[in-house]
Every structure is written in structure tokens, then in C-alpha cells.
Motif scaffolding. Structure first.
Motif, mmCIF file in Angstrom:
data_model
loop_
_atom_site.group_PDB
_atom_site.id
_atom_site.type_symbol
_atom_site.label_atom_id
_atom_site.label_comp_id
_atom_site.label_asym_id
_atom_site.label_seq_id
_atom_site.Cartn_x
_atom_site.Cartn_y
_atom_site.Cartn_z
ATOM 1 N N LEU A 26 2.825 -60.827 -42.382
ATOM 2 C CA LEU A 26 3.426 -59.578 -42.842
ATOM 3 C C LEU A 26 2.403 -58.446 -42.924
ATOM 4 N N ASP A 30 2.174 -54.027 -41.886
ATOM 5 C CA ASP A 30 2.072 -53.096 -43.010
ATOM 6 C C ASP A 30 1.254 -51.874 -42.585
ATOM 7 N N GLN A 34 6.645 -45.617 -38.113
ATOM 8 C CA GLN A 34 8.088 -45.686 -38.286
ATOM 9 C C GLN A 34 8.737 -45.977 -36.937
ATOM 10 N N LEU A 38 12.623 -46.011 -39.648
ATOM 11 C CA LEU A 38 12.431 -47.066 -40.641
ATOM 12 C C LEU A 38 10.971 -47.526 -40.626
ATOM 13 N N PRO A 39 10.447 -47.932 -41.777
ATOM 14 C CA PRO A 39 9.071 -48.425 -41.808
ATOM 15 C C PRO A 39 8.911 -49.667 -40.927
ATOM 16 N N LEU A 41 7.225 -52.350 -41.326
ATOM 17 C CA LEU A 41 7.329 -53.617 -42.064
ATOM 18 C C LEU A 41 8.785 -54.069 -42.169
ATOM 19 N N HIS A 42 9.686 -53.151 -42.480
ATOM 20 C CA HIS A 42 11.105 -53.505 -42.609
ATOM 21 C C HIS A 42 11.685 -53.941 -41.269
ATOM 22 N N VAL A 43 11.322 -53.246 -40.209
ATOM 23 C CA VAL A 43 11.810 -53.602 -38.881
ATOM 24 C C VAL A 43 11.268 -54.966 -38.471
ATOM 25 N N VAL A 45 10.294 -57.487 -40.407
ATOM 26 C CA VAL A 45 10.936 -58.547 -41.194
ATOM 27 C C VAL A 45 12.353 -58.791 -40.693
ATOM 28 N N PHE A 46 13.093 -57.728 -40.401
ATOM 29 C CA PHE A 46 14.465 -57.881 -39.929
ATOM 30 C C PHE A 46 14.511 -58.570 -38.564
ATOM 31 N N TRP A 49 13.642 -62.242 -39.033
ATOM 32 C CA TRP A 49 14.766 -62.906 -39.705
ATOM 33 C C TRP A 49 15.893 -63.180 -38.704
#
Length: 65
Positions: A26, A30, A34, A38-39, A41-43, A45-46, A49
Motif C-alpha cells: 500500500l 501512497d 490523482q 481520485l487519490p 491509493l484509493h484507486v 486498493v479498489f 480488491w
């Protein structure tokens, strides 16, 4: 015999998922970037997942034949 192999593959994907959602991986995402507003990190992780879920579904469907 095929069910046992599918179970082993699912366990392997689970372990890969643990590695993907742990600190060292992760920290690679970090950053102050963008993607589509979207940041990063969020992209990241998604996407990870969704990849784990898709891989588990593919193994489960393939193992039932």
C-alpha cells in the motif's frame, strides 16, 4: 482431485490478497497523484480488491466443472 486443487488455488489467492492489502504494498500507492479525480491509493486498493474477487470467482467457477 480437481476440488482439492481449486481449494489450494483459493487459499493462494487469499494469501496474495493479504499481501496486497498490507503496508509495504500500500505504501507504493501512497502518492500525491490523482487518477480520474481520485487519490491513487484509493484507486489502487479498489483495483486490487476487484482483481482478487474476480480471480476467486474465476477459480470457483472453473473448479466446479
Amino acid at each position: 482431485m480437481r476440488k482439492g486443487l481449486a481449494g489450494q488455488r483459493l487459499v493462494a489467492v487469499f494469501l496474495v490478497g493479504i499481501v496486497l492489502f498490507n503496508f509495504p504494498f500500500l505504501s507504493l500507492f501512497d502518492r500525491d497523484l490523482q487518477v480520474f479525480g481520485l487519490p491513487l491509493l484509493h484507486v489502487g486498493v479498489f483495483v486490487a480488491w476487484c482483481g482478487v474477487i474476480a480471480l476467486m470467482a474465476w477459480i470457483a467457477e472453473r473448479g466446479s466443472r
